[in-house]
Design a protein around this motif. Structure first.
Motif, PDB file in Angstrom:
ATOM      1  N   PRO A   1      -4.587  -4.174  17.372  1.00 47.02           N
ATOM      2  CA  PRO A   1      -3.201  -4.868  17.660  1.00 47.02           C
ATOM      3  C   PRO A   1      -2.594  -4.480  18.985  1.00 47.02           C
ATOM      4  O   PRO A   1      -2.010  -5.257  19.701  1.00 47.02           O
ATOM      5  CB  PRO A   1      -2.311  -4.653  16.448  1.00 47.02           C
ATOM      6  N   SER A   2      -2.753  -3.207  19.634  1.00 44.58           N
ATOM      7  CA  SER A   2      -2.371  -2.862  20.666  1.00 44.58           C
ATOM      8  C   SER A   2      -2.638  -3.748  21.794  1.00 44.58           C
ATOM      9  O   SER A   2      -2.233  -3.979  22.788  1.00 44.58           O
ATOM     10  CB  SER A   2      -2.623  -1.598  20.941  1.00 44.58           C
TER      11      SER A   2
ATOM     12  N   GLU B   1      -3.978  -6.614  21.474  1.00 44.26           N
ATOM     13  CA  GLU B   1      -3.307  -8.161  21.569  1.00 44.26           C
ATOM     14  C   GLU B   1      -1.873  -8.262  22.059  1.00 44.26           C
ATOM     15  O   GLU B   1      -1.641  -9.116  22.758  1.00 44.26           O
ATOM     16  CB  GLU B   1      -3.412  -8.617  20.065  1.00 44.26           C
ATOM     17  N   ASP B   2      -1.024  -7.186  21.245  1.00 41.84           N
ATOM     18  CA  ASP B   2       0.172  -7.018  22.100  1.00 41.84           C
ATOM     19  C   ASP B   2       0.072  -7.152  23.560  1.00 41.84           C
ATOM     20  O   ASP B   2       0.978  -7.690  24.524  1.00 41.84           O
ATOM     21  CB  ASP B   2       1.056  -5.910  21.551  1.00 41.84           C
ATOM     22  N   GLY B   3      -0.779  -6.145  24.051  1.00 45.75           N
ATOM     23  CA  GLY B   3      -0.731  -5.976  25.408  1.00 45.75           C
ATOM     24  C   GLY B   3      -1.170  -7.330  26.091  1.00 45.75           C
ATOM     25  O   GLY B   3      -0.640  -7.459  27.452  1.00 45.75           O
TER      26      GLY B   3
ATOM     27  N   SER C   1      -0.399 -10.249  25.489  1.00 41.65           N
ATOM     28  CA  SER C   1       0.604 -11.171  25.458  1.00 41.65           C
ATOM     29  C   SER C   1       1.518 -10.694  26.682  1.00 41.65           C
ATOM     30  O   SER C   1       1.981 -11.523  27.235  1.00 41.65           O
ATOM     31  CB  SER C   1       1.228 -11.396  24.272  1.00 41.65           C
ATOM     32  N   GLY C   2       1.642  -9.299  26.731  1.00 47.00           N
ATOM     33  CA  GLY C   2       2.624  -8.658  27.660  1.00 47.00           C
ATOM     34  C   GLY C   2       2.144  -9.172  29.151  1.00 47.00           C
ATOM     35  O   GLY C   2       2.815  -9.492  29.790  1.00 47.00           O
TER      36      GLY C   2
ATOM     37  N   ASP D   1       0.867 -17.300  21.613  1.00 47.59           N
ATOM     38  CA  ASP D   1      -0.425 -17.077  20.791  1.00 47.59           C
ATOM     39  C   ASP D   1      -1.626 -17.452  21.453  1.00 47.59           C
ATOM     40  O   ASP D   1      -2.395 -18.290  21.268  1.00 47.59           O
ATOM     41  CB  ASP D   1      -0.408 -18.544  19.726  1.00 47.59           C
TER      42      ASP D   1
END
Length: 166
Positions: free
Chosen positions: A17-18, A20-22, A24-25, A58
């Motif tokens: 997840p890190s 993936e979140d990164g 998006s950022g 997404d």
């Protein structure tokens, strides 16, 4: 995976997840900065044009058919790049972004190198890209990496279209 000192270039998804979140950022930073440079600054991701907002919110769906590469420093996503799915032996590189604090360390060059290697594996013969003409540092980087300006395939006059053989 490519490893260059403290930076690892990895395919996304696949690192938890890190990453993936990164991603998006990074995409948010890319699109917000681009809108600002175009003179159409927006206050946040929610105000981005629908297409770009969808990529940020997404990326898994937005880039379902494409290859996404993420540069990681430890668990932190510090750069990204999208390679479109091959079509008639051609792919396009887009959304190249390096976090400002990691610029000048070769992250963008490593991402492009990894993208070109992936394209070669996929049987791509030509890689294209478009870059805003005011991003002169990016144009210079692409030229150093073998891309040459070519006839535009895009209606937007402020874009420079470039390509290179794989």
């Amino acid at each position: 995976m490519t490893d260059r000192g403290e930076i690892a270039i990895v395919p996304w998804p696949g690192r938890g997840p890190s990453a993936e979140d990164g991603l998006s950022g990074l995409l948010a930073a890319y699109h917000l900065r681009t809108e600002e440079e175009k003179g159409e600054a927006v206050p946040d991701v929610g105000a981005l044009p629908d297409r770009y907002r969808a990529e940020v919110l997404d990326p898994r769906t937005a880039f379902a058919n494409d290859a996404v590469l993420v540069a990681l420093s430890g668990a932190e996503a510090v750069g990204c790049l999208v390679v479109t799915a091959p079509f008639e032996e051609r792919s396009e590189v887009k959304r190249l972004w390096t976090a400002p604090s990691f610029r000048g360390r070769g992250v963008a060059s490593e991402l492009i190198g990894a993208a070109l290697a992936r394209c070669a594996q996929d049987g791509v013969s030509t890689v294209g890209l478009s870059v805003w003409k005011w991003r002169t540092d990016a144009v210079a980087l692409y030229e150093r990496l073998g891309f040459a300006v070519t006839e535009s395939w895009d209606e937007r006059g402020d874009l420079v279209c470039m390509e290179r053989a794989v």
